[in-house]
Write a protein that holds these residues in place. Structure first.
Motif, PDB file in Angstrom:
ATOM      1  N   ALA A 145      39.916  39.519  47.724  1.00 29.64           N
ATOM      2  CA  ALA A 145      39.392  38.054  47.838  1.00 29.64           C
ATOM      3  C   ALA A 145      38.022  38.476  46.580  1.00 29.64           C
ATOM      4  O   ALA A 145      37.899  37.476  45.770  1.00 29.64           O
ATOM      5  CB  ALA A 145      38.597  37.801  48.934  1.00 29.64           C
ATOM      6  N   LEU A 146      37.593  39.605  46.680  1.00 35.29           N
ATOM      7  CA  LEU A 146      36.282  39.864  45.563  1.00 35.29           C
ATOM      8  C   LEU A 146      36.995  39.961  44.386  1.00 35.29           C
ATOM      9  O   LEU A 146      36.544  39.178  43.298  1.00 35.29           O
ATOM     10  CB  LEU A 146      35.930  41.034  45.781  1.00 35.29           C
ATOM     11  CG  LEU A 146      35.258  41.173  47.187  1.00 35.29           C
ATOM     12  CD1 LEU A 146      34.577  42.782  47.399  1.00 35.29           C
ATOM     13  CD2 LEU A 146      33.880  40.373  47.105  1.00 35.29           C
ATOM     14  N   GLU A 147      38.296  40.395  44.067  1.00 33.94           N
ATOM     15  CA  GLU A 147      39.054  40.617  42.813  1.00 33.94           C
ATOM     16  C   GLU A 147      39.540  39.014  42.473  1.00 33.94           C
ATOM     17  O   GLU A 147      39.335  38.772  41.152  1.00 33.94           O
ATOM     18  CB  GLU A 147      40.118  41.438  43.015  1.00 33.94           C
ATOM     19  CG  GLU A 147      41.175  41.623  41.756  1.00 33.94           C
ATOM     20  CD  GLU A 147      40.123  42.407  40.528  1.00 33.94           C
ATOM     21  OE1 GLU A 147      40.156  41.895  39.359  1.00 33.94           O
ATOM     22  OE2 GLU A 147      39.241  43.133  41.004  1.00 33.94           O
ATOM     23  N   THR A 148      39.862  38.394  43.338  1.00 29.63           N
ATOM     24  CA  THR A 148      40.516  36.867  42.914  1.00 29.63           C
ATOM     25  C   THR A 148      39.199  36.217  42.488  1.00 29.63           C
ATOM     26  O   THR A 148      39.217  35.477  41.392  1.00 29.63           O
ATOM     27  CB  THR A 148      40.838  36.129  44.100  1.00 29.63           C
ATOM     28  OG1 THR A 148      42.087  36.937  44.643  1.00 29.63           O
ATOM     29  CG2 THR A 148      41.084  34.846  43.949  1.00 29.63           C
ATOM     30  N   ALA A 149      37.934  36.390  43.089  1.00 28.89           N
ATOM     31  CA  ALA A 149      36.591  35.691  42.498  1.00 28.89           C
ATOM     32  C   ALA A 149      36.275  35.969  41.051  1.00 28.89           C
ATOM     33  O   ALA A 149      36.064  35.272  40.375  1.00 28.89           O
ATOM     34  CB  ALA A 149      35.541  35.780  43.547  1.00 28.89           C
ATOM     35  N   LEU A 150      36.456  37.311  40.797  1.00 32.23           N
ATOM     36  CA  LEU A 150      36.224  37.830  39.399  1.00 32.23           C
ATOM     37  C   LEU A 150      37.202  37.305  38.498  1.00 32.23           C
ATOM     38  O   LEU A 150      36.838  36.842  37.490  1.00 32.23           O
ATOM     39  CB  LEU A 150      36.062  39.432  39.589  1.00 32.23           C
ATOM     40  CG  LEU A 150      34.981  39.926  40.336  1.00 32.23           C
ATOM     41  CD1 LEU A 150      35.095  41.455  40.390  1.00 32.23           C
ATOM     42  CD2 LEU A 150      33.257  39.667  39.746  1.00 32.23           C
ATOM     43  N   GLU A 151      38.393  37.262  38.843  1.00 29.79           N
ATOM     44  CA  GLU A 151      39.381  36.927  37.695  1.00 29.79           C
ATOM     45  C   GLU A 151      39.235  35.483  37.561  1.00 29.79           C
ATOM     46  O   GLU A 151      39.316  35.029  36.406  1.00 29.79           O
ATOM     47  CB  GLU A 151      40.712  37.032  38.493  1.00 29.79           C
ATOM     48  CG  GLU A 151      41.129  38.700  38.322  1.00 29.79           C
ATOM     49  CD  GLU A 151      42.484  39.288  39.003  1.00 29.79           C
ATOM     50  OE1 GLU A 151      43.048  37.849  39.541  1.00 29.79           O
ATOM     51  OE2 GLU A 151      42.763  40.158  38.848  1.00 29.79           O
ATOM     52  N   THR A 152      38.987  34.553  38.558  1.00 24.16           N
ATOM     53  CA  THR A 152      38.642  33.095  38.211  1.00 24.16           C
ATOM     54  C   THR A 152      37.644  32.853  37.409  1.00 24.16           C
ATOM     55  O   THR A 152      37.669  32.169  36.535  1.00 24.16           O
ATOM     56  CB  THR A 152      38.864  32.319  39.603  1.00 24.16           C
ATOM     57  OG1 THR A 152      39.837  32.732  40.534  1.00 24.16           O
ATOM     58  CG2 THR A 152      38.557  31.072  39.704  1.00 24.16           C
ATOM     59  N   GLY A 153      36.354  33.631  37.693  1.00 16.72           N
ATOM     60  CA  GLY A 153      35.199  33.397  36.954  1.00 16.72           C
ATOM     61  C   GLY A 153      35.524  33.989  35.349  1.00 16.72           C
ATOM     62  O   GLY A 153      35.079  33.428  34.434  1.00 16.72           O
ATOM     63  N   ALA A 154      36.268  34.914  35.349  1.00 16.89           N
ATOM     64  CA  ALA A 154      36.472  35.476  33.879  1.00 16.89           C
ATOM     65  C   ALA A 154      37.409  34.273  33.069  1.00 16.89           C
ATOM     66  O   ALA A 154      37.054  34.437  31.946  1.00 16.89           O
ATOM     67  CB  ALA A 154      37.387  36.841  33.923  1.00 16.89           C
ATOM     68  N   GLU A 155      38.298  33.712  33.704  1.00 17.84           N
ATOM     69  CA  GLU A 155      39.189  32.556  32.965  1.00 17.84           C
ATOM     70  C   GLU A 155      38.085  31.670  32.503  1.00 17.84           C
ATOM     71  O   GLU A 155      38.024  30.883  31.541  1.00 17.84           O
ATOM     72  CB  GLU A 155      39.960  32.142  33.946  1.00 17.84           C
ATOM     73  CG  GLU A 155      41.241  33.055  34.252  1.00 17.84           C
ATOM     74  CD  GLU A 155      42.238  32.320  35.249  1.00 17.84           C
ATOM     75  OE1 GLU A 155      42.358  31.032  35.497  1.00 17.84           O
ATOM     76  OE2 GLU A 155      43.312  33.102  35.490  1.00 17.84           O
TER      77      GLU A 155
END
Length: 334
Positions: A301-311
């Motif tokens: 979930a933490l990785e998903t949050a970071l990836e979404t923010g990076a986009e």
């Protein structure tokens, strides 16, 4: 108003980080349009580190930020290394950054003394990458602690110099940012050595209060806090220990040092001030620690949050980078 700030990836965030930066992030996420917050893993590699530990600390920091109240639906939260525009813009901005300015940075001088095996060029270029971090998003406001004022002034100079050299006469390409330093608690000092800033690396273990400390550990550290001669509870340059406790109590309660002084006029001594500060800090940090424990275990979930923010971040930074490249004559004409 567009807001940007970056934070080093370490789970060992202390009270100064929380008051001077993290709490400002949470308060700013509804003012920013957008508010953008970056975990700066590329900055972390300018000093000695372990790759596996770095990745774990990125997740630690992400969990702390979310536990403190950052909401990925209300702000942009991402990992610096996921947005390659930062490093390219850093290189382009190096052409308008004087080497003498970098040599004079206090943090470069201090950290280079600690690097006995290798003083990396990345340490020297740290402020240029930091400038790229902010200028890539054309941020008007940068929440920082007092210790980052010097770097902020450098990035302002870089932006002005770039605009003077490459921007059209009737406009600007890069925005010159303003800092936002908290009025209370901008510089939290070590409880054992109150003339030195609280620090994860350079502070004392007993004088550094961590965001994830258990309540009893917080109470113990404040109980043993160094104070000063006399018994008057007032802010005074000659009373750094007492002044620090007053600032901490005021910041934790969201009040002013003057209000704390007034309240403490009837105190029986410094012990009452220590107890009040410990109680306020414990009450402020306990919800963050409890929420962190819930969040940290779900790395997916933490990785998903970071990836979404990076986009989201990449979409903004890519536009700025394209404008900079075009103005500098790098690559094909747009």
């Amino acid at each position: 108003m567009r807001i940007f700030s970056g934070i080093q990836p370490t789970g060992r965030k202390h009270l100064g980080n929380y008051i001077g930066a993290i709490r400002q992030y949470v308060e700013g996420q509804d003012r920013g349009d957008p508010a953008i917050f970056c975990i700066v893993d590329l900055h972390a590699i300018t000093v000695s580190y372990e790759p596996a530990v770095l990745r774990e600390r990125v997740y630690d920091t992400t969990a702390i930020l979310l536990a403190a109240g950052l909401d990925p639906e209300r702000c942009i939260l991402f990992r610096q290394g996921d947005v390659h525009e930062h490093t390219e813009l850093c290189w382009l901005l190096s052409s308008v950054t004087a080497i003498g300015e970098l040599n004079r940075m206090h943090q470069f001088r201090d950290k280079s003394l600690a690097q006995r095996e290798l003083v990396s060029s990345g340490l020297l270029f740290y402020p240029v990458l930091q400038a790229a971090d902010v200028l890539a998003y054309k941020a008007q406001e940068v929440p920082v602690g007092e210790d980052q004022r010097e770097h902020l002034e450098l990035m302002r100079d870089v932006a002005r110099r770039f605009n003077s050299r490459f921007a059209p006469e009737d406009g600007e390409i890069l925005v010159v940012p303003e800092h936002r330093i908290p009025e209370v608690g901008a510089r939290i000092m070590d409880l054992q050595e109150p003339t030195r800033k609280m620090s994860t690396t350079g502070g004392t273990p007993e004088g550094t209060v961590y965001v994830l400390d258990e309540p009893k550990a917080i109470e113990k550290k404040f109980k043993r806090a160094v104070t000063d001669s006399g018994n008057e509870i007032v802010k005074d340059p000659e009373k750094p220990g007492v002044s620090n406790l007053i600032d901490i109590l005021a910041a934790a309660r969201g009040t002013t040092p003057a209000a704390v002084e007034e309240e403490m006029r009837t105190a029986r001594g410094y012990g009452d001030l220590k107890v009040a500060a410990a109680d306020a800090v414990r009450d402020m940090l306990s919800p963050v620690r409890e929420r962190y424990e819930e969040l940290r275990g779900d790395e997916e979930a933490l990785e998903t949050a970071l990836e979404t923010g990076a986009e989201k971040a990449r979409a903004i930074a890519a536009q700025t980078l394209a404008e900079v490249r075009d103005a500098m004559g790098v690559g094909p004409r747009r």
